[in-house]
Design an enzyme around this catalytic site. Structure first.
Site, PDB file in Angstrom:
ATOM      1  N   TYR A  61       0.788  -1.189   0.067  1.00 17.46           N
ATOM      2  CA  TYR A  61      -0.034   0.195   0.006  1.00 17.46           C
ATOM      3  C   TYR A  61       0.749   1.240   0.044  1.00 17.46           C
ATOM      4  CZ  TYR A  61      -3.971  -2.820   1.321  1.00 17.46           C
ATOM      5  OH  TYR A  61      -5.035  -3.820   1.464  1.00 17.46           O
ATOM      6  N   SER A  77     -13.614  -4.289   1.114  1.00 19.43           N
ATOM      7  CA  SER A  77     -14.800  -3.656   0.231  1.00 19.43           C
ATOM      8  C   SER A  77     -15.975  -3.870   0.712  1.00 19.43           C
ATOM      9  CB  SER A  77     -14.278  -3.973  -1.115  1.00 19.43           C
ATOM     10  OG  SER A  77     -15.145  -3.067  -2.208  1.00 19.43           O
ATOM     11  N   PRO A  78     -16.393  -3.909   2.027  1.00 18.05           N
ATOM     12  CA  PRO A  78     -17.672  -4.094   2.498  1.00 18.05           C
ATOM     13  C   PRO A  78     -18.805  -3.162   1.871  1.00 18.05           C
ATOM     14  CG  PRO A  78     -16.271  -3.028   4.196  1.00 18.05           C
ATOM     15  CD  PRO A  78     -15.377  -3.343   3.112  1.00 18.05           C
ATOM     16  N   LEU A  79     -18.322  -1.908   1.410  1.00 16.83           N
ATOM     17  CA  LEU A  79     -19.201  -0.800   0.767  1.00 16.83           C
ATOM     18  C   LEU A  79     -19.081  -0.904  -0.554  1.00 16.83           C
ATOM     19  CD1 LEU A  79     -18.934   1.800   3.518  1.00 16.83           C
ATOM     20  CD2 LEU A  79     -20.665   0.188   3.513  1.00 16.83           C
ATOM     21  N   ALA A  80     -18.597  -1.731  -1.190  1.00 15.24           N
ATOM     22  CA  ALA A  80     -18.404  -2.210  -2.770  1.00 15.24           C
ATOM     23  C   ALA A  80     -17.651  -0.834  -3.396  1.00 15.24           C
ATOM     24  CB  ALA A  80     -19.664  -2.371  -3.202  1.00 15.24           C
ATOM     25  N   GLY A  81     -16.654  -0.461  -2.854  1.00 16.46           N
ATOM     26  CA  GLY A  81     -15.933   0.780  -3.367  1.00 16.46           C
ATOM     27  C   GLY A  81     -16.712   1.940  -3.421  1.00 16.46           C
TER      28      GLY A  81
END
Length: 324
Positions: free
Chosen positions: A53, A215-219
């Site tokens: 990262y 990515s629990p909020l889908a980006g």
């Protein structure tokens, strides 16, 4: 804070994990410090990063997120024992043929670099970022086992593994009497369910793996900031969210928004996180706020529980089985 066991282990982690891919990318160091301080005060003890990262950003050599976390612990005198720090190895950290992968040489070199950047003498959870088809699983697992025995790593996990490789790793660990993976970090959310639920979820439940969805909020799609008539949002992740622009998913957002109103003013993102927290396989979804406002919104998902009827509605509205 209702801490959870990380899979079959005795390690306790917060029900939300602080992701850090944004540190040094969409959040500068001072902003990152503010987010980390606020999360820590709220009871978040679990932080996830990776050596790579955010190497894809021009001018970022990789390792910047780890450096920011290490600097934060030092500057604010955060007790090391109060944190569960997870990082990863696999991606390219140079241009040479041995500057990436899960070979013994690369892992041993990169764990030392991660320890240096994090300014710590151990890593709580060391994860293989994605599998390496060119390195025998025996080589990878024996190296990780050595790191645990040396005390440089407490637990090991994997990310982005197909089910066959995950099961192969269990067989290998059992056959060679090596430590095994205790966690999986999959891509998983309300609009991206099949990849995990098809086979991986059952394996995780049966083998007692902690599941740390990224990515629990889908980006950003599951925040509601994208709408059918307004999809040109200024966001570093807008390209990734575009895959979810379907009539079915727009209808899902409308349903989630209505649920939020019924729940007393909960946001779409809070409903999305709350749904993940109801899954029996899930330990701690990885959030990635780049502002204090986003962090506050994410933390709000811990203040309520979705009623069973709403869980069932969301399950049905996002069901991937028997879909044309």
């Amino acid at each position: 804070m209702d801490y959870r066991n990380m899979g079959r282990t005795g390690l306790k982690v917060s029900p939300l994990c602080m992701g850090s891919m944004q540190f040094g990318w969409t959040a500068d160091e001072d902003t990152s410090f503010s987010i980390l301080n606020a999360a820590f005060r709220a009871g978040i003890n679990f932080i996830d990063t990776a050596n790579v990262y955010s190497r894809w950003v021009p001018g970022n050599p990789g390792g910047v997120s780890e450096e920011i976390i290490g600097n934060w612990m030092k500057k604010f005198k955060i007790p090391r024992g109060k944190l569960v720090i997870a990082t990863k190895v696999r991606g390219p950290m140079g241009d040479g043929p041995n500057d990436q992968g899960l070979s013994r040489g690369h892992i041993l070199r990169e764990v030392e670099e991660s320890l240096r950047r994090l300014q710590t003498d151990y890593i709580d959870l060391y994860q293989t970022h994605y599998f390496d088809e060119q390195t025998p699983i025996e080589e990878t697992l024996s190296t990780l086992d050595d790191l645990v025995r040396q005390g440089k790593v407490r637990y090991v996990g994997c990310s982005n593994y197909p089910v066959w490789r995950l099961v192969q790793s269990f067989w290998t660990a059992d056959r060679l009497r090596l430590g095994r993976y205790d966690t999986l970090q999959p891509h998983y959310n309300l609009v991206h369910r099949q990849e995990f639920e098809l086979e991986l979820e059952e394996v995780c439940l049966n083998f007692g793996l902690g599941v740390i969805p990224y990515s629990p909020l889908a980006g950003g799609f599951l925040t509601g900031k994208y709408r059918p008539n307004q999809t040109d949002v200024d966001s570093a992740r807008a390209g990734g969210a575009a895959r979810y622009f379907t009539e079915r998913n727009w209808a899902l957002l409308d349903k989630m928004e209505a649920m939020g109103v019924e729940l007393g003013g909960r946001s779409i993102s809070q409903v999305a996180l709350a749904w993940l927290l109801t899954r029996p396989s899930v330990t701690s979804p990885i959030i990635g706020p780049r502002t204090l406002e986003q962090l506050e919104d994410n933390l709000g998902a811990l203040a309520f529980e979705l009623p069973p009827g709403m869980v069932e509605e969301l399950d049905q509205a996002s069901e991937w089985r028997n879909q044309a």
